[in-house]
Every structure is written in C-alpha cells, then in structure tokens.
Design a protein around this motif. Structure first.
Motif, PDB file in Angstrom:
ATOM      1  N   PHE A   1       0.883  -1.169   0.000  1.00 17.22           N
ATOM      2  CA  PHE A   1       0.000   0.000   0.000  1.00 17.22           C
ATOM      3  C   PHE A   1       0.912   1.207   0.000  1.00 17.22           C
ATOM      4  CE2 PHE A   1      -4.383  -1.257   1.913  1.00 17.22           C
ATOM      5  CZ  PHE A   1      -4.499  -2.304   1.015  1.00 17.22           C
ATOM      6  N   TYR A   2       0.652   2.177  -0.888  1.00 19.00           N
ATOM      7  CA  TYR A   2       1.517   3.348  -0.947  1.00 19.00           C
ATOM      8  C   TYR A   2       0.723   4.612  -1.235  1.00 19.00           C
ATOM      9  CZ  TYR A   2       1.173   3.563  -6.040  1.00 19.00           C
ATOM     10  OH  TYR A   2       0.689   3.700  -7.318  1.00 19.00           O
ATOM     11  N   THR A   3       1.328   5.733  -0.850  1.00 15.20           N
ATOM     12  CA  THR A   3       0.824   7.068  -1.146  1.00 15.20           C
ATOM     13  C   THR A   3       2.003   7.913  -1.575  1.00 15.20           C
ATOM     14  OG1 THR A   3      -0.865   6.890   0.574  1.00 15.20           O
ATOM     15  CG2 THR A   3      -0.347   9.110  -0.173  1.00 15.20           C
ATOM     16  N   HIS A   4       1.833   8.696  -2.619  1.00 16.99           N
ATOM     17  CA  HIS A   4       2.907   9.616  -3.020  1.00 16.99           C
ATOM     18  C   HIS A   4       2.886  10.812  -2.079  1.00 16.99           C
ATOM     19  CE1 HIS A   4       5.913  11.329  -5.579  1.00 16.99           C
ATOM     20  NE2 HIS A   4       5.261  12.475  -5.525  1.00 16.99           N
ATOM     21  N   VAL A   5       4.026  11.136  -1.537  1.00 23.83           N
ATOM     22  CA  VAL A   5       4.156  12.301  -0.654  1.00 23.83           C
ATOM     23  C   VAL A   5       5.165  13.259  -1.255  1.00 23.83           C
ATOM     24  CG1 VAL A   5       3.495  11.097   1.460  1.00 23.83           C
ATOM     25  CG2 VAL A   5       5.883  11.119   0.774  1.00 23.83           C
TER      26      VAL A   5
END
Length: 123
Positions: A118-122
């Motif tokens: 699971f990832y989110t671009h920050v």
C-alpha cells in the motif's frame, strides 16, 4: 497497452477472497466457486482456483509460492490504512516508510504468501 487484470491462483478461492475483502474493503464478485474478481479502480484483481486453472493449462501454476511479484495499491492515506490493517492477523514485511523516490508505503503478505504494498505519493 494497458494492464487490466492480475490473477492469483489459489487452492482456496473463498478463503483468499475473504482476506482481500477485508484488506481492500471491496466485496468480491463470484463467478461460481472457483473464480472471484475485485474491481479496483481501472483494474481487476482475480482469484482463480488451481484445479480449474489446471484444466486449461496443466501444471503451469503452483499456489502459495510467489516470491517476486508485488501487488501495489495506491491508497489515500498509508498510515491510516496501516492502523486499520494492524488489527488483522497479517504477515508484515515492512512498516510505513517514506522512500527516497517520494512514496510512503508498507508491505505485507496475503494468506497465500503473495506480497502486497500500500503506498501514497508524498511531497
């Protein structure tokens, strides 16, 4: 060209589908007892029975043996998803970490041993 489907071959479609229903918070759409699908954005994650697969491609798959493919899901808030999933009995690989390329992610395995991110671009 677009990648539209990913399919996991398993010996227990119901059990693995129930796991993904909890993880993805999406209800599986079953097509008989040997095949289920999850609509995830523009893609489909399919869960397919080993015996049914063997009827069309004998000996080509082995369940619970993936050590090289990662299913990656872009989520709105990685840390919130991590807190939610911590309540499940999950085989954790990596806790939330911000990567040098700008993604914050965590890794874990499904009940067949397939790796999930699971990832989110920050920024």
């Amino acid at each position: 060209m677009n990648l539209t489907h990913s399919c996991i071959i398993t010996s227990d479609v119901k059990r693995l589908s129930e796991f993904y229903e909890q993880v993805l918070q999406i209800e599986a759409e079953f097509y008989g007892e040997d095949y289920a699908e999850f609509k995830v954005g523009q893609s489909t994650l399919a869960i397919f029975d080993l015996n049914a697969h063997d009827s069309s491609a004998p000996g080509s798959a082995q369940t619970a043996s993936n050590k090289s493919i990662i299913l990656e899901f872009n989520v709105e808030n990685v840390d919130k998803e991590y807190e939610r999933l911590k309540k499940m009995n999950i085989d954790w690989i990596k806790t939330p970490t911000t990567q040098p390329w700008g993604n914050r992610s965590f890794y874990f395995r499904d009940i067949d041993g397939n790796m999930i991110s699971f990832y989110t671009h920050v920024s």
